[in-house]
Design a protein around this motif. Structure first.
Motif, short mmCIF file in Angstrom:
data_model
loop_
_atom_site.label_atom_id
_atom_site.label_comp_id
_atom_site.label_asym_id
_atom_site.label_seq_id
_atom_site.Cartn_x
_atom_site.Cartn_y
_atom_site.Cartn_z
N ILE A 57 0.83 -1.20 0.00
CA ILE A 57 0.00 0.00 0.00
C ILE A 57 0.87 1.25 0.00
O ILE A 57 0.64 2.19 -0.76
N GLY A 58 1.88 1.22 0.85
CA GLY A 58 2.75 2.38 0.96
C GLY A 58 3.48 2.68 -0.34
O GLY A 58 3.63 3.84 -0.73
N TYR A 59 3.92 1.61 -1.00
CA TYR A 59 4.60 1.79 -2.29
C TYR A 59 3.68 2.45 -3.30
O TYR A 59 4.06 3.41 -3.98
N ILE A 60 2.46 1.96 -3.38
CA ILE A 60 1.48 2.52 -4.33
C ILE A 60 1.20 3.98 -4.00
O ILE A 60 1.18 4.84 -4.87
N ALA A 61 1.00 4.24 -2.72
CA ALA A 61 0.75 5.63 -2.31
C ALA A 61 1.91 6.51 -2.76
O ALA A 61 1.70 7.61 -3.27
N ASP A 62 3.11 6.00 -2.60
CA ASP A 62 4.29 6.78 -2.97
C ASP A 62 4.35 7.05 -4.47
O ASP A 62 4.41 8.20 -4.89
N VAL A 63 4.31 5.99 -5.27
CA VAL A 63 4.50 6.19 -6.71
C VAL A 63 3.31 6.87 -7.37
O VAL A 63 3.45 7.50 -8.41
N MET A 64 2.14 6.76 -6.76
CA MET A 64 0.99 7.43 -7.35
C MET A 64 0.72 8.79 -6.72
O MET A 64 -0.24 9.48 -7.11
N GLY A 65 1.53 9.15 -5.75
CA GLY A 65 1.37 10.46 -5.13
C GLY A 65 0.08 10.59 -4.35
O GLY A 65 -0.57 11.63 -4.36
N LEU A 66 -0.30 9.52 -3.66
CA LEU A 66 -1.55 9.52 -2.90
C LEU A 66 -1.25 9.35 -1.42
O LEU A 66 -0.19 8.87 -1.04
N ARG A 67 -2.20 9.73 -0.58
CA ARG A 67 -2.11 9.39 0.84
C ARG A 67 -2.38 7.90 0.97
O ARG A 67 -3.09 7.32 0.16
N HIS A 68 -1.85 7.33 2.04
CA HIS A 68 -1.97 5.88 2.13
C HIS A 68 -3.41 5.41 2.24
O HIS A 68 -3.78 4.37 1.72
N ASN A 69 -4.25 6.21 2.90
CA ASN A 69 -5.64 5.77 3.02
C ASN A 69 -6.33 5.73 1.66
O ASN A 69 -7.15 4.85 1.40
N ARG A 80 2.23 -6.77 8.91
CA ARG A 80 1.54 -5.49 8.78
C ARG A 80 1.33 -5.13 7.32
O ARG A 80 0.34 -4.49 6.96
N CYS A 81 2.27 -5.55 6.48
CA CYS A 81 2.25 -5.12 5.08
C CYS A 81 1.28 -5.93 4.23
O CYS A 81 1.15 -7.14 4.39
N VAL A 82 0.61 -5.24 3.32
CA VAL A 82 -0.25 -5.88 2.34
C VAL A 82 0.46 -5.86 0.99
O VAL A 82 0.93 -4.81 0.57
N VAL A 83 0.55 -7.02 0.37
CA VAL A 83 1.25 -7.13 -0.91
C VAL A 83 0.23 -7.30 -2.04
O VAL A 83 -0.66 -8.14 -1.96
N LEU A 84 0.39 -6.49 -3.05
CA LEU A 84 -0.52 -6.54 -4.21
C LEU A 84 0.12 -7.31 -5.35
O LEU A 84 1.31 -7.17 -5.61
N LYS A 85 -0.71 -8.12 -6.02
CA LYS A 85 -0.25 -8.83 -7.21
C LYS A 85 -1.36 -8.76 -8.25
O LYS A 85 -2.55 -8.81 -7.92
N LEU A 86 -0.96 -8.68 -9.51
CA LEU A 86 -1.95 -8.70 -10.59
C LEU A 86 -2.56 -10.09 -10.70
O LEU A 86 -1.85 -11.09 -10.65
N THR A 87 -3.86 -10.13 -10.90
CA THR A 87 -4.50 -11.40 -11.23
C THR A 87 -4.41 -11.58 -12.75
O THR A 87 -4.00 -10.69 -13.48
N THR A 88 -4.82 -12.74 -13.20
CA THR A 88 -4.85 -12.97 -14.65
C THR A 88 -5.73 -11.94 -15.32
O THR A 88 -5.38 -11.37 -16.35
#
Lengths: 137, 137
Positions: free
Chosen positions: B56-68, B93-101
């Motif tokens: 989540i934190g990585y996405i927030a960072d690269v997309m310029g968003l707040r973590h919520n 604590r960390c949530v990991v995102l992966k692309l589905t098919t």
DNA sequence: TGATTCCATATCGTGTTACGATATGGAAAG
DNA sequence: CTTTCCATATCGTAACACGATATGGAATCA
């Protein structure tokens, strides 16, 4: 595998650059008390060819919005003192937008910082676009 | 008077080009059943350097968003079946995102049409940027 | 002229996205 | 083992955009 992901890399890079610019722009607008879209409306009002009647419909057209969205946006701008809304005496249905002194001043300020920032970001944006343009279809 | 409005003309032109691209992009995303930001999340997940934990934190960072905001976006993506959300076993604590098919397929489709469209829009975007870059400060 | 049709703007209700403020639950430090 | 910190989650709120629908002025035509 890797080759197939090339365009994704290029697109992601381009989007990151765009996002950087838009976020700068949003923040710049906020710093003079404007919402991002208010800034865009001012820009389009100021940019219109001389003699154009800047109506709700015109704004909706150039900003790619539905007319009801343009109505609401222009009303928020009026409320913020950035534009005036008057009826065209020749066609009382039409609402004509004009920049107020305040709106003019805000737009000038924003244009200055935007030009500056874009001169900085231009190289990487141009690079990203050039790579995409030259990528194999 | 006219000279002072030069940068406004240039900026407005650039914004119009950007808007055209973004509107195309939004519509392309919609055509495969995605929201614009869902598309962007997929793009950033796919683009991440190998070995990066996409949290989540990585996405927030690269997309310029707040973590919520990133939390909510990623949950909408999960709900749409585009990504999976699992806890990192090393740091629960960390949530990991992966692309589905499904997410992968949608992103490929979108990347193809975006590359095509951007190759078309690139010249005028580059032109607008070049003019701004070369304009007198 | 009066009825009809058309057009520009306005209003209402709804959905998405983003945020600030705050909460939870796991990790790390003391 | 407690305190502190950190990643994620939840809640309430606001801007923005849209579809559907309403209003009121203009244009047309019988």
């Amino acid at each position: 595998m890797l080759i197939e992901h090339d365009d994704i890399q290029l697109l992601a890079k381009f989007r990151r650059e765009i996002r950087r610019f838009l976020q700068f722009s949003d923040q710049a607008a906020a710093s003079v008390g404007l919402q991002p879209q208010q800034h865009q409306l001012l820009l389009q009002v100021a940019r219109a060819p001389d003699g154009t009647l800047i109506t709700i419909g015109y704004i909706a057209d150039v900003m790619g919005l539905r007319h009801n969205t343009a109505v609401e946006l222009s009303k928020r701008c009026e409320l913020a003192g950035l534009v005036s809304r008057t009826h065209d005496p020749n066609d009382r249905r039409c609402v004509v937008l004009k920049l107020t002194t305040l709106g003019n001043r805000a737009l000038r300020q924003l244009s200055d910082v935007h030009s500056r920032q874009l001169r900085e970001l231009a190289p990487s944006l141009i690079q990203a676009l050039t790579r995409i343009r030259n990528s194999t279809p």
